[in-house]
Design a protein around this motif. Structure first.
Motif, PDB file in Angstrom:
ATOM      1  N   ARG A 119     -33.237 -48.830  76.196  1.00 13.41           N
ATOM      2  CA  ARG A 119     -32.814 -50.185  75.822  1.00 13.41           C
ATOM      3  C   ARG A 119     -32.404 -50.185  74.361  1.00 13.41           C
ATOM      4  NH1 ARG A 119     -37.394 -54.591  76.548  1.00 13.41           N
ATOM      5  NH2 ARG A 119     -38.391 -52.829  75.530  1.00 13.41           N
ATOM      6  N   LEU A 120     -31.344 -50.886  74.055  1.00 10.51           N
ATOM      7  CA  LEU A 120     -30.871 -51.015  72.678  1.00 10.51           C
ATOM      8  C   LEU A 120     -31.843 -51.851  71.860  1.00 10.51           C
ATOM      9  CD1 LEU A 120     -28.564 -50.696  70.560  1.00 10.51           C
ATOM     10  CD2 LEU A 120     -27.583 -52.785  71.511  1.00 10.51           C
ATOM     11  N   LYS A 121     -32.168 -51.345  70.690  1.00 13.33           N
ATOM     12  CA  LYS A 121     -32.937 -52.171  69.744  1.00 13.33           C
ATOM     13  C   LYS A 121     -31.946 -52.764  68.751  1.00 13.33           C
ATOM     14  CE  LYS A 121     -37.034 -50.632  68.353  1.00 13.33           C
ATOM     15  NZ  LYS A 121     -38.073 -49.668  67.836  1.00 13.33           N
ATOM     16  N   LEU A 122     -31.380 -53.861  69.150  1.00 18.32           N
ATOM     17  CA  LEU A 122     -30.262 -54.429  68.395  1.00 18.32           C
ATOM     18  C   LEU A 122     -30.654 -54.765  66.961  1.00 18.32           C
ATOM     19  CD1 LEU A 122     -27.325 -55.317  68.516  1.00 18.32           C
ATOM     20  CD2 LEU A 122     -28.088 -57.549  69.309  1.00 18.32           C
ATOM     21  N   SER A 123     -31.890 -55.189  66.780  1.00 11.75           N
ATOM     22  CA  SER A 123     -32.294 -55.627  65.435  1.00 11.75           C
ATOM     23  C   SER A 123     -32.214 -54.488  64.426  1.00 11.75           C
ATOM     24  CB  SER A 123     -33.703 -56.198  65.471  1.00 11.75           C
ATOM     25  OG  SER A 123     -34.632 -55.186  65.820  1.00 11.75           O
ATOM     26  N   VAL A 124     -32.499 -53.268  64.884  1.00 10.62           N
ATOM     27  CA  VAL A 124     -32.445 -52.128  63.963  1.00 10.62           C
ATOM     28  C   VAL A 124     -30.999 -51.837  63.558  1.00 10.62           C
ATOM     29  CG1 VAL A 124     -32.919 -49.661  63.706  1.00 10.62           C
ATOM     30  CG2 VAL A 124     -34.570 -51.140  64.860  1.00 10.62           C
ATOM     31  N   LEU A 125     -30.126 -51.861  64.557  1.00 10.39           N
ATOM     32  CA  LEU A 125     -28.705 -51.662  64.274  1.00 10.39           C
ATOM     33  C   LEU A 125     -28.192 -52.751  63.340  1.00 10.39           C
ATOM     34  CD1 LEU A 125     -26.131 -50.069  64.889  1.00 10.39           C
ATOM     35  CD2 LEU A 125     -25.768 -51.575  66.862  1.00 10.39           C
ATOM     36  N   GLU A 126     -28.573 -53.950  63.663  1.00  7.60           N
ATOM     37  CA  GLU A 126     -28.172 -55.105  62.868  1.00  7.60           C
ATOM     38  C   GLU A 126     -28.628 -54.984  61.421  1.00  7.60           C
ATOM     39  OE1 GLU A 126     -28.015 -59.225  64.870  1.00  7.60           O
ATOM     40  OE2 GLU A 126     -29.940 -59.099  63.861  1.00  7.60           O
ATOM     41  N   ASP A 127     -29.887 -54.651  61.245  1.00  6.99           N
ATOM     42  CA  ASP A 127     -30.417 -54.528  59.886  1.00  6.99           C
ATOM     43  C   ASP A 127     -29.655 -53.482  59.088  1.00  6.99           C
ATOM     44  OD1 ASP A 127     -32.257 -56.432  60.467  1.00  6.99           O
ATOM     45  OD2 ASP A 127     -33.972 -55.075  60.599  1.00  6.99           O
ATOM     46  N   ALA A 128     -29.379 -52.352  59.728  1.00  2.52           N
ATOM     47  CA  ALA A 128     -28.684 -51.284  59.018  1.00  2.52           C
ATOM     48  C   ALA A 128     -27.280 -51.720  58.634  1.00  2.52           C
ATOM     49  CB  ALA A 128     -28.634 -50.020  59.872  1.00  2.52           C
ATOM     50  N   LEU A 129     -26.555 -52.289  59.589  1.00  2.00           N
ATOM     51  CA  LEU A 129     -25.165 -52.653  59.327  1.00  2.00           C
ATOM     52  C   LEU A 129     -25.058 -53.801  58.333  1.00  2.00           C
ATOM     53  CD1 LEU A 129     -23.630 -52.348  62.912  1.00  2.00           C
ATOM     54  CD2 LEU A 129     -23.310 -50.805  60.981  1.00  2.00           C
ATOM     55  N   LEU A 130     -25.870 -54.810  58.540  1.00  3.77           N
ATOM     56  CA  LEU A 130     -25.800 -55.945  57.612  1.00  3.77           C
ATOM     57  C   LEU A 130     -26.308 -55.551  56.240  1.00  3.77           C
ATOM     58  CD1 LEU A 130     -26.877 -59.029  59.765  1.00  3.77           C
ATOM     59  CD2 LEU A 130     -24.595 -58.249  59.146  1.00  3.77           C
ATOM     60  N   GLY A 131     -27.388 -54.772  56.221  1.00  5.42           N
ATOM     61  CA  GLY A 131     -27.936 -54.336  54.940  1.00  5.42           C
ATOM     62  C   GLY A 131     -26.914 -53.542  54.153  1.00  5.42           C
ATOM     63  N   PHE A 132     -26.289 -52.598  54.812  1.00 12.11           N
ATOM     64  CA  PHE A 132     -25.294 -51.775  54.120  1.00 12.11           C
ATOM     65  C   PHE A 132     -24.079 -52.610  53.741  1.00 12.11           C
ATOM     66  CE2 PHE A 132     -21.800 -48.623  54.097  1.00 12.11           C
ATOM     67  CZ  PHE A 132     -22.262 -47.844  53.057  1.00 12.11           C
ATOM     68  N   SER A 133     -23.617 -53.433  54.668  1.00 17.21           N
ATOM     69  CA  SER A 133     -22.447 -54.271  54.371  1.00 17.21           C
ATOM     70  C   SER A 133     -22.679 -55.150  53.156  1.00 17.21           C
ATOM     71  CB  SER A 133     -22.123 -55.157  55.576  1.00 17.21           C
ATOM     72  OG  SER A 133     -21.694 -54.380  56.665  1.00 17.21           O
ATOM     73  N   SER A 134     -23.881 -55.666  53.053  1.00 18.47           N
ATOM     74  CA  SER A 134     -24.146 -56.639  51.982  1.00 18.47           C
ATOM     75  C   SER A 134     -24.071 -55.984  50.609  1.00 18.47           C
ATOM     76  CB  SER A 134     -25.504 -57.300  52.196  1.00 18.47           C
ATOM     77  OG  SER A 134     -26.533 -56.397  51.868  1.00 18.47           O
ATOM     78  N   ILE A 135     -24.315 -54.683  50.564  1.00 20.63           N
ATOM     79  CA  ILE A 135     -24.177 -53.975  49.289  1.00 20.63           C
ATOM     80  C   ILE A 135     -22.763 -54.126  48.753  1.00 20.63           C
ATOM     81  CG2 ILE A 135     -24.110 -51.674  48.245  1.00 20.63           C
ATOM     82  CD1 ILE A 135     -26.328 -50.872  50.171  1.00 20.63           C
ATOM     83  N   PHE A 136     -21.822 -54.188  49.680  1.00 25.91           N
ATOM     84  CA  PHE A 136     -20.416 -54.245  49.287  1.00 25.91           C
ATOM     85  C   PHE A 136     -19.849 -55.652  49.375  1.00 25.91           C
ATOM     86  CE2 PHE A 136     -21.417 -49.993  50.562  1.00 25.91           C
ATOM     87  CZ  PHE A 136     -20.841 -49.238  49.572  1.00 25.91           C
TER      88      PHE A 136
END
Lengths: 106, 106
Positions: free
Chosen positions: A66-83
């Motif tokens: 099962r996908l753990k969407l929250s982990v993917l989300e945290d990584a992508l949003l966290g990294f995106s927000s840096i930029f």
DNA sequence: TCCATATTTAGCTAATTATCGAAATATGGT
DNA sequence: ACCATATTTCGATAATTAGCTAAATATGGA
């Protein structure tokens, strides 16, 4: 964070995540979608699990991932927000190390 | 897209992008931030350039690298959207031109 | 208990990657 | 023309990765 990006570096693994976005699937079901052997797919699942992008539970002889969407989300949003990508620029620029895990509604 | 994710898989390269978010920097300036040799850094720059995440221009004997934010943005937003990971679209997404290298005098 | 099924683990190989030191290239200054 | 500087390219090596087949493990049913 590093493990997540390493996991996302492989197109097969990205596609697995994409398939799991629709619904949880068994290892066999997922493997059927790819032209590689089952042991190879199993190794990909292990990488995704190690990055905590998926979790597994066993029902009898099959394993459902099962996908753990929250982990993917945290990584992508966290990294995106840096930029400043995709989010309004509020406050000081966060860095990778200061970006906290996002709080998820229960 | 695949090259972008491959490029993002290495923490040194992610950090380079993060440094370039603030302003364009020369190869030497960037290299000084890391505990690896210049040839190694040069190889990292080549990977980032191959993914079109940065571009280079030469001024005399130095080479200045600049973040191509739009490419990073397209990859991250594109991938995120597959998962319905909401990047709240409040106003225009920042582009290279809205994140200037250097603050101009008002 | 024995067999079939689902999946992983073990052992291997080939390809890719990160790294280094040394050498090459290009530029500007003296 | 020569030298110093900035950066890359070359050539090598060690580590990691993706892939395979064969074997092991675990489960459920006859």
């Amino acid at each position: 964070m590093n493990k997540v990006f390493k996991a996302l570096a492989d197109p097969t693994r990205r596609r697995v995540l994409e398939l799991l976005r629709q619904r949880p699937m068994t290892a066999g079901e997922l493997s059927d979608q790819f032209a590689v052997s089952r042991p190879t797919m199993s190794a990909h699942f292990a990488v995704l699990r190690e990055a905590e992008l998926i979790d597994a539970h066993k029902q009898g002889v099959t394993i459902t991932y099962r996908l753990k969407l929250s982990v993917l989300e945290d990584a992508l949003l966290g990294f995106s927000s840096i930029f400043g990508i995709g989010v309004p620029d509020t406050g000081p620029a966060p860095t990778m190390s200061t970006v906290p895990a996002k709080e998820r509604a229960p």
